[in-house]
Design an enzyme around this catalytic site. Structure first.
Site, PDB file in Angstrom:
ATOM      1  N   ASP A 321       0.817  -1.211   0.000  1.00  0.00           N
ATOM      2  CA  ASP A 321       0.000   0.000   0.000  1.00  0.00           C
ATOM      3  C   ASP A 321       0.851   1.262   0.000  1.00  0.00           C
ATOM      4  O   ASP A 321       0.668   2.170  -0.823  1.00  0.00           O
ATOM      5  CB  ASP A 321      -0.930  -0.036   1.219  1.00  0.00           C
ATOM      6  CG  ASP A 321      -1.899   1.125   1.277  1.00  0.00           C
ATOM      7  OD1 ASP A 321      -1.456   2.290   1.234  1.00  0.00           O
ATOM      8  OD2 ASP A 321      -3.114   0.882   1.401  1.00  0.00           O
ATOM      9  N   LEU A 351      -5.733   1.739   0.557  1.00  0.00           N
ATOM     10  CA  LEU A 351      -5.740   0.923  -0.665  1.00  0.00           C
ATOM     11  C   LEU A 351      -5.811  -0.552  -0.307  1.00  0.00           C
ATOM     12  O   LEU A 351      -6.541  -1.326  -0.935  1.00  0.00           O
ATOM     13  CB  LEU A 351      -4.492   1.203  -1.501  1.00  0.00           C
ATOM     14  CG  LEU A 351      -4.249   2.655  -1.897  1.00  0.00           C
ATOM     15  CD1 LEU A 351      -2.993   2.765  -2.760  1.00  0.00           C
ATOM     16  CD2 LEU A 351      -5.458   3.245  -2.616  1.00  0.00           C
ATOM     17  N   ASP A 352      -5.041  -0.947   0.702  1.00  0.00           N
ATOM     18  CA  ASP A 352      -5.066  -2.333   1.162  1.00  0.00           C
ATOM     19  C   ASP A 352      -6.448  -2.739   1.640  1.00  0.00           C
ATOM     20  O   ASP A 352      -7.018  -3.740   1.203  1.00  0.00           O
ATOM     21  CB  ASP A 352      -4.077  -2.500   2.328  1.00  0.00           C
ATOM     22  CG  ASP A 352      -2.800  -3.212   1.921  1.00  0.00           C
ATOM     23  OD1 ASP A 352      -2.830  -4.006   0.969  1.00  0.00           O
ATOM     24  OD2 ASP A 352      -1.768  -2.976   2.558  1.00  0.00           O
ATOM     25  N   VAL A 353      -6.996  -1.974   2.576  1.00  0.00           N
ATOM     26  CA  VAL A 353      -8.235  -2.393   3.225  1.00  0.00           C
ATOM     27  C   VAL A 353      -9.413  -2.309   2.261  1.00  0.00           C
ATOM     28  O   VAL A 353     -10.272  -3.203   2.220  1.00  0.00           O
ATOM     29  CB  VAL A 353      -8.490  -1.569   4.503  1.00  0.00           C
ATOM     30  CG1 VAL A 353      -9.735  -2.081   5.228  1.00  0.00           C
ATOM     31  CG2 VAL A 353      -7.288  -1.620   5.444  1.00  0.00           C
ATOM     32  N   GLY A 356      -9.251  -5.107  -0.043  1.00  0.00           N
ATOM     33  CA  GLY A 356      -9.635  -6.304   0.697  1.00  0.00           C
ATOM     34  C   GLY A 356     -11.138  -6.475   0.792  1.00  0.00           C
ATOM     35  O   GLY A 356     -11.677  -7.569   0.560  1.00  0.00           O
TER      36      GLY A 356
END
Length: 452
Positions: A321, A351-353, A356
């Site tokens: 991220d 961006l990661d979460v 996800g």
């Protein structure tokens, strides 16, 4: 259309789900980008996918409600330490460094990435030594050297420069969620959906690491799935596990050994969903390329995550991220907006979460498709493509974040291997569906590599 509406519309169209939902509470995350809207939209799209699956299973489509402050809190980290603060997820060398012509960011949280960066820079493991080693080099030179050595780094680019970059152009041309139909489902399943647990009995093979993939599989575990995460010997990420391992089981095996590869194949043969976030080609090297996966488990819902997308020269590049924020122009825009003399990233690993939650929604949409058509499917998402959607949403009217926002409470205290932890309420309500946090499935490797 505001930023939230833009992001909800994009996610709903990408997954083919209705985003007719209710949003309560104000945004709480302040940023140059509509990051609170991204949190609310990705959680909302996941809720919409749950509702769509409930309808596919024969129930009435339940109402979906997203509480914005809680969505923001889950993006910041749903868990806090009661007796002591949780350790920082950042290695001391994971930081931005000034170069001869700009900035570069290193990601050294994993020991092998740390060693690669130090080897490429010829520096000792000291932030001052690393800073001195990069100061006389260009950012692109440092990025290329570290990546060539097997490490992870990103030079700071503007959004315009990223749009002109071959990888930026390739990512922009990809869909937010790419979908490919699979074959007919012929394998048996122990899936036994209940009104409060629509994924009860469903098997999810989790081949992911920080942070997008584990976020996706935690959502599936909260809905009742049997999620089994498999990690190689020696791998650990203790600072992030308390946020993404609730309700899962976890095993270790060496998939590069004949015995380990056979075990992974056997697990996959009776899995309903596979979520994987390894670099491009990694599963092919284990004898589990896309065609092989479909043959081993007909009707599989296969969800794949990458950092920099699936096309273009960087499709197989290591990424995280914080690095994608540097590459894509987010950290540069943050710096310019704040009038700062250093890069300014998003206040959370958004961006990661967000990717996800979208990946979890993709798995749910794939399951709904399997219920309706009897076929499997493959879904592809990337952090860089989520970043492109966030950049597009920035053109919409900005979010009004109130001053003095009251922090969200973490009322659920659990005893864990990491001490007592407090967990926030779920950010999502979907009719009578219960979102369970369950037991913290950590430390890694505590379970056998078998299904329940």
């Amino acid at each position: 259309m505001d930023a939230l509406g833009s992001l909800l519309d994009a996610g709903g169209r990408a997954l083919g789900v209705s985003t007719d939902l209710e949003v309560s509470g104000p945004p709480t995350l302040r940023s140059a980008y509509p990051v609170s809207a991204l949190a609310t939209a990705s959680v909302g799209v996941a809720g919409a996918a749950v509702a769509d699956l409930v309808a596919a299973l024969g129930g009435s489509r339940p109402d979906v409600v997203v509480h914005r402050p809680l969505a923001d809190a889950w993006f910041a980290g749903p868990t806090t330490g009661v007796d002591a603060a949780l350790p920082s997820p950042w290695d001391p060398l994971s930081a931005p460094y000034r170069t001869a012509d700009g900035w570069v960011r290193l990601h050294t949280n994993a020991p092998h990435h740390r060693a690669a960066a130090l080897r490429a820079l010829g520096a000792s493991a000291d932030p001052a030594a690393v800073a001195a080693a990069v100061r006389s080099r260009t950012a692109d030179d440092v990025e290329a050297a570290v990546v060539a050595a097997g490490g992870a780094a990103a030079s700071l680019r503007t959004a315009a420069a990223w749009a002109r970059h071959p990888q930026g152009a390739a990512v922009a041309a990809e869909p937010l969620v790419a979908i490919e139909p699979g074959g007919t489902s012929t394998a048996s399943s122990r899936w036994d959906a209940r009104p409060d647990a629509p994924l009860a009995g469903l098997r999810v093979l989790d081949l992911t690491r920080v942070l997008a993939g584990p976020t996706a599989t935690q959502l599936l575990a909260a809905l009742g799935a049997d999620v089994l995460r498999v990690d190689p010997p020696g791998w650990d990420e203790p600072a992030t596990l308390p946020s993404v391992m609730w309700g899962k089981r976890t095993a270790r095996l060496d998939a590069r050994s004949p015995e380990g590869a056979a075990t992974v194949r056997a697990l996959l043969a009776t899995a309903d969903v596979l979520v994987h976030g390894y670099r491009g080609g990694a599963l092919d090297h284990l004898g589990l390329g896309a065609d092989e996966r479909a043959a081993v488990r007909p009707g599989l819902v296969d969800v794949s995550l990458r950092a920099y997308g699936f096309t273009g020269p960087w499709a197989g590049r290591r990424g995280f991220d914080s690095l994608v924020q540097f590459s894509s122009g987010i950290a540069d825009t943050g710096m310019e907006t704040a009038g700062a003399d250093h890069p300014v990233s998003l206040p959370v690993q958004a961006l990661d979460v967000a990717t996800g939650y979208l990946a979890g929604a993709a798995a749910l949409a794939g399951l709904a498709r399997r219920v309706r058509t009897g076929t499997g499917s493959s879904w592809r998402l990337s952090l860089a493509r989520t970043a492109a959607e966030l950049e597009r949403a920035r053109a919409q009217p900005p979010e009004a974040v109130a001053e003095g926002t009251v922090p969200v409470e973490h009322p659920h205290v659990r005893a864990t291997a990491y001490g007592r932890l407090a967990v926030a309420d779920p950010p999502l309500s979907v009719g009578g569906v219960a979102l369970r946090t369950g037991d913290l499935g950590a430390p890694l490797g505590r379970d056998d590599a078998v299904w329940r």
